[in-house]
Design a protein around this motif. Structure first.
Motif, PDB file in Angstrom:
ATOM      1  N   SER A   1      20.727  12.977 -16.690  1.00 43.44           N
ATOM      2  CA  SER A   1      20.827  14.481 -16.452  1.00 43.44           C
ATOM      3  C   SER A   1      21.915  14.600 -15.913  1.00 43.44           C
ATOM      4  O   SER A   1      22.644  14.401 -14.923  1.00 43.44           O
ATOM      5  CB  SER A   1      19.858  15.101 -15.528  1.00 43.44           C
ATOM      6  OG  SER A   1      19.918  16.307 -15.252  1.00 43.44           O
TER       7      SER A   1
ATOM      8  N   SER B   1      23.658   9.888 -22.733  1.00 36.55           N
ATOM      9  CA  SER B   1      23.005   8.553 -23.086  1.00 36.55           C
ATOM     10  C   SER B   1      23.837   7.590 -23.337  1.00 36.55           C
ATOM     11  O   SER B   1      24.890   7.646 -23.802  1.00 36.55           O
ATOM     12  CB  SER B   1      22.110   8.797 -24.556  1.00 36.55           C
ATOM     13  OG  SER B   1      21.254  10.129 -24.399  1.00 36.55           O
TER      14      SER B   1
ATOM     15  N   THR C   1      12.273  15.141 -22.776  1.00 38.90           N
ATOM     16  CA  THR C   1      12.307  13.689 -22.967  1.00 38.90           C
ATOM     17  C   THR C   1      10.903  13.312 -23.474  1.00 38.90           C
ATOM     18  O   THR C   1      11.027  11.995 -23.990  1.00 38.90           O
ATOM     19  CB  THR C   1      12.794  13.148 -21.780  1.00 38.90           C
ATOM     20  OG1 THR C   1      11.865  13.112 -20.527  1.00 38.90           O
ATOM     21  CG2 THR C   1      14.118  13.690 -21.338  1.00 38.90           C
TER      22      THR C   1
ATOM     23  N   VAL D   1      19.038   7.444 -20.123  1.00 36.32           N
ATOM     24  CA  VAL D   1      19.548   8.770 -20.266  1.00 36.32           C
ATOM     25  C   VAL D   1      19.627   9.347 -18.696  1.00 36.32           C
ATOM     26  O   VAL D   1      18.957   8.975 -17.871  1.00 36.32           O
ATOM     27  CB  VAL D   1      18.579   9.699 -21.123  1.00 36.32           C
ATOM     28  CG1 VAL D   1      18.378   9.124 -22.467  1.00 36.32           C
ATOM     29  CG2 VAL D   1      17.224   9.753 -20.402  1.00 36.32           C
TER      30      VAL D   1
ATOM     31  N   TYR E   1      21.145  15.684 -22.431  1.00 35.10           N
ATOM     32  CA  TYR E   1      21.332  14.643 -21.543  1.00 35.10           C
ATOM     33  C   TYR E   1      22.522  13.635 -22.067  1.00 35.10           C
ATOM     34  O   TYR E   1      22.704  13.813 -23.312  1.00 35.10           O
ATOM     35  CB  TYR E   1      19.988  13.760 -21.482  1.00 35.10           C
ATOM     36  CG  TYR E   1      18.783  14.192 -20.494  1.00 35.10           C
ATOM     37  CD1 TYR E   1      18.893  13.813 -19.169  1.00 35.10           C
ATOM     38  CD2 TYR E   1      18.088  15.116 -21.134  1.00 35.10           C
ATOM     39  CE1 TYR E   1      17.588  14.149 -18.618  1.00 35.10           C
ATOM     40  CE2 TYR E   1      16.970  15.553 -20.362  1.00 35.10           C
ATOM     41  CZ  TYR E   1      16.835  15.099 -19.086  1.00 35.10           C
ATOM     42  OH  TYR E   1      15.686  15.704 -18.147  1.00 35.10           O
TER      43      TYR E   1
ATOM     44  N   TYR F   1      13.945  20.385 -18.822  1.00 35.73           N
ATOM     45  CA  TYR F   1      14.633  19.536 -19.485  1.00 35.73           C
ATOM     46  C   TYR F   1      13.746  18.338 -19.656  1.00 35.73           C
ATOM     47  O   TYR F   1      13.829  17.544 -20.801  1.00 35.73           O
ATOM     48  CB  TYR F   1      15.999  19.071 -18.958  1.00 35.73           C
ATOM     49  CG  TYR F   1      16.933  20.393 -18.997  1.00 35.73           C
ATOM     50  CD1 TYR F   1      17.543  20.998 -20.158  1.00 35.73           C
ATOM     51  CD2 TYR F   1      17.161  21.205 -17.703  1.00 35.73           C
ATOM     52  CE1 TYR F   1      18.225  22.076 -20.009  1.00 35.73           C
ATOM     53  CE2 TYR F   1      17.865  22.341 -17.526  1.00 35.73           C
ATOM     54  CZ  TYR F   1      18.432  22.744 -18.916  1.00 35.73           C
ATOM     55  OH  TYR F   1      19.224  23.991 -18.850  1.00 35.73           O
TER      56      TYR F   1
END
Length: 143
Positions: free
Chosen positions: A92, A70, A137, A90, A68, A133
């Motif tokens: 994608s 950030s 997180t 964050v 990601y 993904y």
């Protein structure tokens, strides 16, 4: 040997095309930062203030959150005793999904969703593929 040359050339072209097509399409850091800007606008962030900023947190190829982009948002008003943090966001690079990392909150504003749909058309990303993904997180269920 001369009969093998066209076959070798075709094989090399096939592998080159395969390597390029297997790379994930993503958006730029600048585009991701603009998505954070959309979220912050909805939250009342004073983006026009000279004392407020959105800072890219990934440094020297080391992501703050793997896979990601950030960003940190904060304001440093001269009369305040300390910097006022607005959050860690964050994004994608595949779908444009935006997460407030500290609160584990995914955002779904209508204007944000319109931009995200365009990004997903361009990157060919799907919600199902993105799930792998989101799991990393720690905030997958919150979406």
């Amino acid at each position: 040997m001369s009969a093998l040359c066209p076959l070798i050339t075709i094989a090399l072209m096939f592998f080159a095309v395969k390597a390029v097509s297997s790379q994930e399409a993503t958006m730029s850091v600048a585009e991701a930062k603009s998505l954070v800007g959309i979220v912050l606008h909805h939250q009342g962030f004073p983006s026009s203030s000279q004392y407020c900023q959105i800072e890219h947190l990934d440094e020297e190829g080391k992501p703050f959150v793997p896979d990601y982009y950030s960003f940190g948002a904060s304001c440093d008003f001269p009369k305040a005793a300390a910097t006022s943090p607005w959050g860690t966001y964050v994004v994608s690079p595949r779908t444009g999904d935006v997460l407030e990392f500290d609160l584990c909150k995914w955002f779904r504003y209508a204007d944000l969703r319109r931009v995200q749909k365009q990004i997903m058309l361009r990157t060919h990303a799907t919600e199902a593929a993105e799930a792998q993904y989101r799991e990393k997180t720690g905030c997958a269920k919150a979406k």
